[in-house]
Design an enzyme around this catalytic site. Structure first.
Site, PDB file in Angstrom:
ATOM      1  N   ASP A  38       0.855  -1.176   0.000  1.00 17.25           N
ATOM      2  CA  ASP A  38       0.000   0.000   0.000  1.00 17.25           C
ATOM      3  C   ASP A  38       0.902   1.241   0.000  1.00 17.25           C
ATOM      4  OD1 ASP A  38      -2.136   1.690   0.068  1.00 17.25           O
ATOM      5  OD2 ASP A  38      -3.098   0.799   1.809  1.00 17.25           O
ATOM      6  N   GLU A  71     -10.120   7.243   4.386  1.00 14.36           N
ATOM      7  CA  GLU A  71      -9.001   6.804   5.234  1.00 14.36           C
ATOM      8  C   GLU A  71      -8.989   7.540   6.586  1.00 14.36           C
ATOM      9  OE1 GLU A  71      -5.380   5.653   3.170  1.00 14.36           O
ATOM     10  OE2 GLU A  71      -6.235   6.355   1.302  1.00 14.36           O
TER      11      GLU A  71
END
Ligand code: BGC
Ligand code: BGC
Length: 838
Positions: free
Chosen positions: A335, A535
């Site tokens: 990621d 997020e």
């Protein structure tokens, strides 16, 4: 026994669910408790991981080509192959020169740095990268690039695309077949722009709804996630073994984020999952076996840690479990600079990740340094050649299976350039159907719904005519902020859907921003909820809407006083404490984040025309609904489970639905509700306090719009140093926000010219601050008008602010005269005006 209790108590969210599943699988509770007592994992002390079958038989011809390619590749080409850079920093020339195996478009990245770039620009850029990748000049081997993108709820970065409900809404639909159709449609959308690979589906199993990514998960219930993961992958990639598997109408899928991204302590994004291996397996692994059995080609490692160890560097999880026990035959992608969080690593230097089993680094802006360091580490043996070869082979296999060596330029492949597919009637009908299936009816007193479309309907609330708000994060921009309805040329707001339904029946509808009306309505529909986030920006301390998103409360109460029946429609990425709203409404619909087809909401609020097929609510909760705002993890099956509405709850028109009067005290301090907001309507938000220093030189007074206070005005007559600060004694940790390009966003108005020596700062305790001279930029803004202006946190950081302990999120001042009003100060993204670091 004591130790066992401690272990279980430390993750009370997950224990009960695990028990339920385990019980269903025929394993006893005692066996589970025994496992939970186990110390650190070792090969023979751990319970068995699921052992799915990888559906693709070894292909001798393919393996032969992999070997040939490996033999022909230089070390530089191998190192480049395992690195993915972001299109915002990688040019086609860079890709060629550094042999990069892949590019991605992250949440904020787009061709020409234009988030609103038309689809043709995306396709042209795909061609440019492809051409650079296969260039064989100078003896290059020329391996076709793959391009990955977050097609999270449809091809969500592309303006005009029909977007589906976010996963939380799809979870409420409980319909795997619907998921397969959405995945197939998404693959088609992505292909029109020449992109090969989507970082979807997210198969997280969120256990703490304070987590900002809860809406990316289908359900708190692993069984629901498991029932979707495989079909979604099949919809994207095609059926393993079928002729069109990974063919030109499909895309490569990436399930994410491995593992327990939704199991972190306090729901902290990128945090630590302090849980037993048993819970890891029974709860958080749920989506992986079905995805692997569907032949998923890539899996993304999670930013998060498991018991203190970052997953990106966890060899046991990546290599032994995923590639070993679970037989995963694709490649593991990292990621966004996630490898850089491993202790001892930096984004541009991290042998530990590949050595642990990561196959492709997501190194958006760090690829160049990473390439240099990795090359040196491969040469000196820090990265064993066998490991590098394995990573490269895994990537090559995926590229070969996807037929990329023969596919030709992206624009010449099937579906490429057929942009009207992005918003075709079929797409829109599918999305609208998904909206209907995702809605959950929580209250319907005296059968208020379905409404009679012949009535006079008032539609109000800040979500009523706001397509951005109904789409949430990961929509065109990373955070889904900064979007007006004109950015959705083929979308429908909830208001537009209602207006259409009512007009077709001969009724009438009135849209009002503040709940006032021209003609007394028969019924009012109030649409409100969370503003978009993605997020860590969505992490909350408690489950109540912050003060800046509560304008609807006054509207609801006023309508109730006037005796007007109210239907509430909540837009949110998670269940929230809604007692006050439930009390004030006769009907209440959880609409989640429905996407661009707002018409699907009206479809269920109103009775259909005579003779039309009868419709009703079918959605049921895939997350438990809380009774209070504390945000204490609430998951079905836990001891003392006492939700307001349990997992699986959902009414229909016929199934009666009054809710007894609920207590209205949130039971949590405002300071927790409003975290991330520092000042609203000119008032400091607890725990922050305004400190105004300047003696007689400074005058401060409220600003009102004639009815209520909207800001605070600071007038300095100059000649003395004046300073205004927002201070607090509980330091704020904004490190992740600073890394994610978050800004300090101010809504301000200047009465006169802003002096050139005006500064702004963020402070971090005694003698620690980042101070910026911003007068020269601010004085260029129009005078006398409210402006929303953002200053990147990174600017304050570069000027010396320690983002780990912010004690003063904003101070400003000058020795010269000024007249500045402030309405709001908060952390945010995509402001209309962004200042540059001076
Ligand atoms: C997110 C991933 C996403 C990636 C690329 C990361 O920050 O965690 O879900 O796929 O960025 O945009
Ligand atoms: C990117 C996102 C990424 C995030 C990571 C942003 O700047 O646009 O794609 O997920 O950073 O924190």
């Amino acid at each position: 026994m004591k130790e066992q209790q401690g272990l279980l108590a430390s993750h009370r969210a997950t224990r009960p669910l695990a028990i339920r599943l385990v019980a269903a699988a025929g394993v006893t509770l005692a066996a589970l408790a025994g496992c939970a007592r186990q110390p650190a994992p070792t090969a023979d002390s751990t319970p068995p991981w699921p052992s799915p079958t990888w559906p693709l038989a070894t292909d001798a011809a393919l393996e032969q080509r992999v070997r040939e390619l490996l033999t022909a590749m230089t070390l530089e080409e191998k190192v480049g192959q395992v690195i993915q850079g972001d299109i915002s920093t990688v040019t086609p020339d860079d890709l060629r020169q550094y042999h990069l195996g892949s590019v991605l478009a992250g949440g904020g990245s787009a061709p020409g740095n234009d988030e609103f770039a038309e689809p043709a620009k995306w396709l042209a850029l795909a061609d440019a990268y492809y051409a650079a990748s296969i260039d064989r000049s100078g003896g290059r081997i020329g391996i076709p690039v793959i391009w990955g993108i977050d097609a999270m709820h449809g091809h969500s970065n592309i303006v005009g695309t029909t977007l589906f409900p976010h996963n939380i809404g799809l979870g409420a639909a409980h319909n795997p077949d619907l998921l397969r159709r959405i995945a197939t449609a998404t693959a088609e959308q992505v292909r029109t722009t020449g992109i090969d690979w989507t970082f979807a589906p997210t198969v997280t199993v969120p256990q703490d709804d304070r987590w900002g990514r809860t809406y990316e998960g289908y359900s708190e219930d692993p069984a629901v996630v498991a029932s979707y993961a495989g079909v979604f992958v099949r919809g994207l990639q095609g059926e393993p073994g079928a002729a069109d598997f990974l063919g030109p109408t499909h895309v490569i899928s990436s399930v994410k984020h491995f593992i327990a991204d939704g199991g972190t302590e306090n729901g902290k994004d990128q945090g630590d999952a302090k849980i037993s291996e048993e819970v890891l397996q029974k709860v958080h692994a749920a989506g992986y076996p079905p995805a692997i059995e569907a032949g998923v080609q890539t899996i993304m490692a999670s930013y998060s840690s498991w018991n203190g160890v970052k997953n990106h560097g966890n060899r046991y999880l990546l290599t032994d479990v995923l590639k070993g026990h679970m037989h995963f035959g694709g490649f593991i992608v990292g990621d966004w600079n996630g490898h850089g969080q491993i202790p001892g690593c930096k984004p541009d230097n991290c042998a530990a990740a590949i050595n642990a089993g990561l196959d492709m680094y997501m190194a958006p802006d760090s690829w160049k340094g990473l390439y240099t360091n990795l090359l040196a580490q491969a040469k000196d043996g820090t990265v064993p050649m066998a490991r590098l070869d394995d990573a490269v082979s895994r990537i090559l296999r995926v590229k070969l299976r996807a037929g990329l060596f023969e596919a030709g330029p992206p624009s010449k492949r099937p579906l490429a350039g057929e942009f009207n597919r992005l918003w075709s009637d079929d797409m829109r009908a599918l999305a609208r159907d998904a909206v209907r299936q995702s809605l959950v009816l929580l209250k319907n007193e005296d059968g208020l719904l379905p409404l009679d479309p012949h009535s006079h309907v008032l539609v109000t609330g800040d979500g009523a005519d706001n397509i951005g708000k109904q789409n949430g994060g990961w929509t065109i921009t990373w955070q889904g902020t900064g979007l007006t309805n004109s950015r959705f040329p083929h979308g429908t707001s909830i208001w537009q859907g209602i207006r259409g339904a009512v007009a077709a029946a001969g009724g009438s509808a009135e849209l009002s921003p503040n709940g006032s009306f021209r003609r007394k309505p028969d019924v009012a529909i109030v649409v409100f909820g969370e503003d978009p986030y993605a997020e860590m920006l969505g992490d909350r301390k408690v489950l109540a809407l912050p003060i800046a998103q509560n304008a609807h409360l006054g509207i609801l109460r006023k309508l109730r006083e006037q005796g007007i029946p109210v239907v509430s429609v909540l837009l949110s990425g998670r269940p929230l404490w809604m007692n006050r709203e439930l009390n004030a409404s006769r009907a209440f619909v959880a609409a989640w984040l429905p996407g661009t087809e707002g018409g699907g909401v009206a479809d269920l609020l109103f009775r259909g025309p005579a003779g039309s097929a009868p419709r009703d609510f079918t959605g049921t909760l895939s997350y438990s609904w809380p009774r209070d705002a504390t945000g204490t993890p609430l998951n079905a099956g836990q001891p003392g489970y006492a939700p307001l509405f349990p997992l699986g709850y959902g009414l229909t028109y016929a199934k009666g639905g009054s809710v007894p009067a609920l207590p209205e005290d949130p039971g949590v301090p405002d300071s927790l509700i409003n975290a991330g907001f520092f000042l609203e309507a000119g008032n400091a938000i607890a725990p922050w306090q305004l400190r105004e220093e300047g003696g007689a030189a400074l005058r401060a007074e409220p600003v009102s719009d004639g009815v209520q206070q909207i800001g605070r005005r600071f007038v300095s007559r100059g000649g003395a140093a004046v300073r205004v600060g927002l201070q607090g004694d509980q330091p704020l940790d904004a490190q992740r926000e600073a890394n994610g390009d978050v800004l300090l966003v101010l809504r301000l108005r200047s009465g006169g010219a802003i002096p050139a020596d005006l500064w702004m700062s963020m402070a971090c305790g005694q003698g620690c601050a980042g101070k910026l001279l911003l007068g020269p930029q601010l004085r260029k803004l129009p005078r006398g008008e409210w402006q929303t202006v953002g200053i990147p946190l990174k600017c304050f950081q570069a000027a010396g602010a320690d983002m780990a302990r912010i004690t003063e999120p904003l101070a400003f001042g000058s020795g010269s005269a000024f007249d500045i009003s402030l309405a709001r100060v908060q952390l945010g993204t995509n402001p209309p005006v962004t200042l540059a670091c001076p």
